[in-house]
Design a protein around this motif. Structure first.
Motif, PDB file in Angstrom:
ATOM      1  N   ASP A 110       1.073  -1.130   0.542  1.00 33.95           N
ATOM      2  CA  ASP A 110       0.106   0.052  -0.111  1.00 33.95           C
ATOM      3  C   ASP A 110       1.090   1.566   0.197  1.00 33.95           C
ATOM      4  OD1 ASP A 110      -2.872  -1.660   0.466  1.00 33.95           O
ATOM      5  OD2 ASP A 110      -2.143  -1.535   1.871  1.00 33.95           O
ATOM      6  N   VAL A 111       1.009   0.963  -1.208  1.00 31.01           N
ATOM      7  CA  VAL A 111       2.607   2.637  -0.681  1.00 31.01           C
ATOM      8  C   VAL A 111       2.938   2.641  -2.403  1.00 31.01           C
ATOM      9  CG1 VAL A 111       4.607   0.822  -0.799  1.00 31.01           C
ATOM     10  CG2 VAL A 111       5.203   3.038  -0.581  1.00 31.01           C
ATOM     11  N   GLU A 112       2.878   3.902  -2.945  1.00 28.97           N
ATOM     12  CA  GLU A 112       3.469   4.950  -4.362  1.00 28.97           C
ATOM     13  C   GLU A 112       4.088   5.532  -3.957  1.00 28.97           C
ATOM     14  OE1 GLU A 112       0.177   7.633  -7.279  1.00 28.97           O
ATOM     15  OE2 GLU A 112      -0.037   7.357  -4.888  1.00 28.97           O
ATOM     16  N   VAL A 113       5.071   5.581  -5.225  1.00 32.74           N
ATOM     17  CA  VAL A 113       6.316   6.176  -5.720  1.00 32.74           C
ATOM     18  C   VAL A 113       6.317   7.320  -6.929  1.00 32.74           C
ATOM     19  CG1 VAL A 113       8.857   6.268  -5.903  1.00 32.74           C
ATOM     20  CG2 VAL A 113       7.698   4.664  -4.857  1.00 32.74           C
ATOM     21  N   THR A 114       5.919   8.193  -6.526  1.00 28.58           N
ATOM     22  CA  THR A 114       5.940  10.044  -7.614  1.00 28.58           C
ATOM     23  C   THR A 114       6.955  10.124  -7.536  1.00 28.58           C
ATOM     24  OG1 THR A 114       4.952  11.083  -5.664  1.00 28.58           O
ATOM     25  CG2 THR A 114       3.241   9.802  -6.395  1.00 28.58           C
ATOM     26  N   VAL A 115       7.311  11.005  -8.784  1.00 36.13           N
ATOM     27  CA  VAL A 115       8.418  11.844  -9.434  1.00 36.13           C
ATOM     28  C   VAL A 115       8.024  12.887  -9.212  1.00 36.13           C
ATOM     29  CG1 VAL A 115      10.700  11.434 -10.892  1.00 36.13           C
ATOM     30  CG2 VAL A 115       9.303   9.318  -9.858  1.00 36.13           C
ATOM     31  N   LYS A 116       8.939  14.159  -9.003  1.00 37.36           N
ATOM     32  CA  LYS A 116       8.993  15.004  -9.406  1.00 37.36           C
ATOM     33  C   LYS A 116      10.485  15.348 -10.132  1.00 37.36           C
ATOM     34  CE  LYS A 116       8.452  20.009  -8.068  1.00 37.36           C
ATOM     35  NZ  LYS A 116       8.256  21.127  -7.061  1.00 37.36           N
ATOM     36  N   HIS A 145       0.546  -6.090  -2.709  1.00 36.62           N
ATOM     37  CA  HIS A 145       1.964  -6.842  -3.136  1.00 36.62           C
ATOM     38  C   HIS A 145       2.040  -7.319  -4.538  1.00 36.62           C
ATOM     39  CE1 HIS A 145       2.595  -8.045   1.377  1.00 36.62           C
ATOM     40  NE2 HIS A 145       0.927  -8.312   1.451  1.00 36.62           N
ATOM     41  N   LYS A 146       1.006  -6.101  -5.081  1.00 42.00           N
ATOM     42  CA  LYS A 146       1.215  -5.998  -6.814  1.00 42.00           C
ATOM     43  C   LYS A 146       1.914  -4.659  -6.610  1.00 42.00           C
ATOM     44  CE  LYS A 146      -2.070 -10.044  -8.331  1.00 42.00           C
ATOM     45  NZ  LYS A 146      -3.303 -10.945  -8.368  1.00 42.00           N
ATOM     46  N   ALA A 147       2.647  -4.912  -8.180  1.00 46.67           N
ATOM     47  CA  ALA A 147       3.214  -3.574  -8.725  1.00 46.67           C
ATOM     48  C   ALA A 147       2.886  -3.601 -10.098  1.00 46.67           C
ATOM     49  CB  ALA A 147       4.526  -3.298  -8.178  1.00 46.67           C
ATOM     50  N   TRP A 148       1.700  -1.851  -9.874  1.00 44.63           N
ATOM     51  CA  TRP A 148       1.616  -0.976 -11.027  1.00 44.63           C
ATOM     52  C   TRP A 148       2.778  -0.340 -11.589  1.00 44.63           C
ATOM     53  CZ3 TRP A 148      -1.705  -3.587  -8.400  1.00 44.63           C
ATOM     54  CH2 TRP A 148      -2.380  -3.948  -7.966  1.00 44.63           C
ATOM     55  N   LYS A 168       8.432   0.395 -17.327  1.00 46.03           N
ATOM     56  CA  LYS A 168       8.112  -1.247 -16.535  1.00 46.03           C
ATOM     57  C   LYS A 168       9.216  -1.963 -17.368  1.00 46.03           C
ATOM     58  CE  LYS A 168       3.355  -1.741 -17.423  1.00 46.03           C
ATOM     59  NZ  LYS A 168       2.180  -1.857 -18.464  1.00 46.03           N
ATOM     60  N   GLN A 169       9.917  -1.508 -18.395  1.00 43.07           N
ATOM     61  CA  GLN A 169      11.379  -2.710 -18.434  1.00 43.07           C
ATOM     62  C   GLN A 169      12.558  -2.482 -18.118  1.00 43.07           C
ATOM     63  OE1 GLN A 169      11.654  -4.675 -21.098  1.00 43.07           O
ATOM     64  NE2 GLN A 169       8.757  -4.449 -21.225  1.00 43.07           N
ATOM     65  N   ARG A 170      12.819  -1.187 -17.085  1.00 41.49           N
ATOM     66  CA  ARG A 170      13.381  -0.913 -15.962  1.00 41.49           C
ATOM     67  C   ARG A 170      13.413  -0.446 -14.523  1.00 41.49           C
ATOM     68  NH1 ARG A 170      15.644   4.659 -16.465  1.00 41.49           N
ATOM     69  NH2 ARG A 170      13.980   5.540 -17.062  1.00 41.49           N
ATOM     70  N   VAL A 171      12.007  -1.031 -13.963  1.00 46.35           N
ATOM     71  CA  VAL A 171      11.595  -0.849 -12.880  1.00 46.35           C
ATOM     72  C   VAL A 171      11.046  -2.135 -12.079  1.00 46.35           C
ATOM     73  CG1 VAL A 171      10.605   0.148 -11.336  1.00 46.35           C
ATOM     74  CG2 VAL A 171      10.864   1.393 -13.026  1.00 46.35           C
ATOM     75  N   SER A 172      11.465  -2.841 -11.449  1.00 41.87           N
ATOM     76  CA  SER A 172      11.714  -3.964 -10.372  1.00 41.87           C
ATOM     77  C   SER A 172      11.567  -3.684  -8.853  1.00 41.87           C
ATOM     78  CB  SER A 172      12.339  -4.699 -10.474  1.00 41.87           C
ATOM     79  OG  SER A 172      13.576  -4.542 -10.341  1.00 41.87           O
ATOM     80  N   VAL A 173      10.387  -4.525  -8.304  1.00 44.05           N
ATOM     81  CA  VAL A 173       9.571  -3.994  -6.852  1.00 44.05           C
ATOM     82  C   VAL A 173       9.434  -4.930  -5.814  1.00 44.05           C
ATOM     83  CG1 VAL A 173       7.858  -3.108  -5.823  1.00 44.05           C
ATOM     84  CG2 VAL A 173       8.823  -1.833  -8.380  1.00 44.05           C
ATOM     85  N   SER A 174      10.306  -5.048  -5.025  1.00 45.42           N
ATOM     86  CA  SER A 174      10.279  -5.789  -4.395  1.00 45.42           C
ATOM     87  C   SER A 174       9.905  -5.270  -2.609  1.00 45.42           C
ATOM     88  CB  SER A 174      11.506  -6.701  -3.860  1.00 45.42           C
ATOM     89  OG  SER A 174      12.605  -5.994  -3.738  1.00 45.42           O
TER      90      SER A 174
END
Length: 360
Positions: free
Chosen positions: A142-148, A164-167, A173-179
């Motif tokens: 339940d966390v969101e990462v935003t970029v400025k 426990h799923k990332a969007w 998408k090709q450069r980001v992985s989340v754990s």
């Protein structure tokens, strides 16, 4: 009917005043905000002569009565302060798992509700083009990462983690992985900016990373970002290795010193010393090189001289009775030499070989 209304109004007033003035009915709501990993005090000031408990839902974390206090690990209550009416609870180290509502009760009646909140952390990072950027996520779900972006006012949602799923944004998408963290691979110049971590459930910003991208590459695979308080493991490991090497060096020095002292002691008690051996060798060399006595007397070469010599020999034989003894005198053999090395004691047996080589 009018006469009945007056007593009812008075009775309601009395009940209202009783509820307001009753200690059990007074329930205060407040919140405490501290920095990550700091101690937090949840305030509650009430007079309670019975059992005081602090709990999150049904989990009792600390309790006090007139005799003593008990608490779970990471939580504390002071018995002296309890007797004075200070029922505050201390959380020794605040982190994001402790962001909760805590209730203080006196004999089972709620008197204080306190919410623990954390100030957003701010952590600067510097990476090079082509490296991977790793951002630690203090909460796993339940966390969101935003970029400025640094080069413009644009703010967009990079990734959102729910259930426990990332969007993630389609362009990443090709450069980001989340754990347990977020990894952005092959960093580019335009990836610099402020990365904001937001708690979706509580709608609260919990931290941010200010990322600076350098335009040159280097031979480092990853640069990790962690909140304050999570660094220093490499330095600790290096210090431990250096400490172990220092201990080994000290032990080696002590061992060599002990062996050296034993060797000195054995050499001091040796039967034949080096100086005696050298003096004996010098004397033998002098004897070997002494020239034979040669008589250069012209008289001895004449016939008269020869007769004189014969007469002297006869006189010496008559004057020396020892020459006439029947027992032969065996002179010491020239080949027999006194030994230069003798057996050493058992305590110095380990040095016997080295001594023999030195003396021979």
């Amino acid at each position: 009917m009018k006469n009945l209304k007056i007593p009812l109004v008075s009775l309601l007033k009395v009940l209202l005043i009783t509820l307001v003035l009753s200690p059990a009915a007074v329930l205060s709501f407040t919140s405490t905000k501290v920095k990550l990993h700091e101690a937090a005090s949840l305030p509650c000031y009430q007079t309670c002569t019975g059992l005081v408990t602090w709990a999150h839902k049904d989990d009792i974390l600390a309790q006090c009565d007139q005799t003593s206090c008990q608490s779970e690990e990471g939580f504390q209550m002071s018995h002296d302060e309890y007797l004075k009416g200070n029922l505050s609870l201390t959380i020794t180290e605040a982190d994001f798992s402790k962001r909760k509502w805590y209730t203080c009760k006196c004999d089972g009646e709620g008197i204080c509700d306190v919410s623990l909140r954390l100030e957003p952390f701010s952590y600067p990072l510097s990476v090079h083009v082509g490296e991977s950027l790793i951002l630690d996520l203090p909460i796993p779900d339940d966390v969101e990462v935003t970029v400025k972006k640094t080069d413009g006012p644009t703010t967009f949602s990079l990734c959102k983690i729910e259930g426990h799923k990332a969007w993630c944004e389609s362009g990443y998408k090709q450069r980001v992985s989340v754990s347990s963290n977020l990894r952005l691979k092959e960093v580019k110049n335009d990836d610099g900016g402020i990365y904001i971590i937001r708690d979706i459930k509580n709608d609260e910003v919990i931290g941010m990373y200010t990322v600076t991208v350098n335009g040159t590459k280097r031979d480092v695979s990853d640069v990790e970002g962690t909140p304050p308080g999570h660094t220093g493991s490499v330095a600790a490991t290096l210090a431990a290795v250096l400490g172990a090497l220092l201990v080994v060096a000290i032990l080696v020095i002590i061992l060599l010193f002990v062996k050296n002292q034993k060797l000195k002691k054995c050499l001091e008690h040796a039967p034949v010393g080096m100086q005696q051996v050298q003096q004996q060798e010098q004397q033998e060399e002098q004897v070997k090189h002494e020239p034979e006595a040669v008589l250069h007397i012209a008289v001895m070469e004449t016939e008269d001289g020869q007769e004189i010599i014969e007469q002297i020999k006869i006189q010496q034989d008559e004057a020396d009775p020892l020459l006439e003894t029947d027992s032969p005198v065996n002179p010491p053999s020239a080949t027999e030499e006194p030994p230069l090395s003798v057996p050493v004691s058992e305590s110095c047996s380990q040095y016997s070989d080295s001594q023999t080589r030195v003396f021979n």
